[in-house]
Design a protein around this motif. Structure first.
Motif, mmCIF file in Angstrom:
data_model
loop_
_atom_site.group_PDB
_atom_site.id
_atom_site.type_symbol
_atom_site.label_atom_id
_atom_site.label_comp_id
_atom_site.label_asym_id
_atom_site.label_seq_id
_atom_site.Cartn_x
_atom_site.Cartn_y
_atom_site.Cartn_z
ATOM 1 N N THR A 60 20.679 -1.240 20.178
ATOM 2 C CA THR A 60 21.908 -1.728 19.558
ATOM 3 C C THR A 60 22.323 -0.728 18.491
ATOM 4 O O THR A 60 21.484 -0.095 17.853
ATOM 5 N N ASP A 110 19.074 0.941 16.859
ATOM 6 C CA ASP A 110 17.842 0.149 16.860
ATOM 7 C C ASP A 110 17.411 -0.119 18.296
ATOM 8 O O ASP A 110 18.127 -0.765 19.054
ATOM 9 N N SER A 118 24.663 -0.273 15.038
ATOM 10 C CA SER A 118 25.390 -1.001 14.002
ATOM 11 C C SER A 118 25.829 -0.046 12.902
ATOM 12 O O SER A 118 25.162 0.949 12.625
ATOM 13 N N HIS A 119 26.944 -0.380 12.305
ATOM 14 C CA HIS A 119 27.501 0.400 11.210
ATOM 15 C C HIS A 119 27.279 -0.390 9.929
ATOM 16 O O HIS A 119 27.638 -1.562 9.851
ATOM 17 N N ALA A 120 26.662 0.229 8.938
ATOM 18 C CA ALA A 120 26.362 -0.453 7.683
ATOM 19 C C ALA A 120 26.739 0.441 6.509
ATOM 20 O O ALA A 120 25.887 1.053 5.867
ATOM 21 N N VAL A 173 24.772 4.578 10.147
ATOM 22 C CA VAL A 173 24.764 4.037 11.499
ATOM 23 C C VAL A 173 23.305 3.908 11.921
ATOM 24 O O VAL A 173 22.539 4.874 11.859
#
Length: 163
Positions: free
Chosen positions: A115, A134, A117-119, A131
């Motif tokens: 996966t 995972d 994800s942008h954080a 980014v």
């Protein structure tokens, strides 16, 4: 027939030998794996010429240093067992080869379902684009930005989870 049995036995032995250490990561010429005890990690890392500043009975992160290549590696132990390690792939001049090297390493280790994800992080002193890729016990963290006016760009391959 005898060579076929030998080949099957060799493959079976190799499969069991690889699963012995589970999820591993190469830190310079030292290999660490999730669940590895701290004393063994320290011994392997120091035997490969890296500095391992030990904090006895501490669950604080350990920063192993390779003075020769000017690289640092983060390790996290909980109850003296390795739960997280990372290595930075970023080359000084160009980021794209570093991203490709990290992604290739992830794929070569068997990552198939991941996966993304942008954080982002934003505060008066911090502007960071992060980014996460995972893939379970393996992953990559890409960062670009600044903290307190200092540029912080990384392409890190990691195993485990930083708790």
């Amino acid at each position: 027939m005898k060579s076929l049995i030998s080949l099957v036995a060799l493959c079976t032995f190799s499969a069991f030998a690889q699963s012995n250490h589970g999820i591993s990561l190469q830190l310079g010429s030292a290999t660490v794996w999730l669940g590895m005890d701290k004393a063994t990690a320290k011994q392997n890392i120091e035997a490969s010429g890296l500095i391992f500043p030990d904090k006895p009975n501490s669950d604080s992160p350990v920063i192993a240093v390779d003075v020769q290549t000017k690289r640092i590696y983060t390790l996290k132990f909980v109850n003296n067992k390795l739960v997280y390690a990372d290595r930075n792939w970023l080359h000084e001049s160009d980021g794209l080869p570093s991203v490709m090297d990290a992604l290739t390493a992830l794929i070569d280790q068997g990552a198939t379902k991941c996966t993304i994800s942008h954080a982002p992080m934003a505060s008066p002193d911090t502007k960071m684009n992060r980014v996460f890729i995972d893939c379970g016990e393996r992953g990559i963290l890409l960062t670009y930005g600044s903290v307190e006016g200092m540029t912080n760009n990384t392409v890190s391959e990691m195993i485990g989870h930083y708790r």
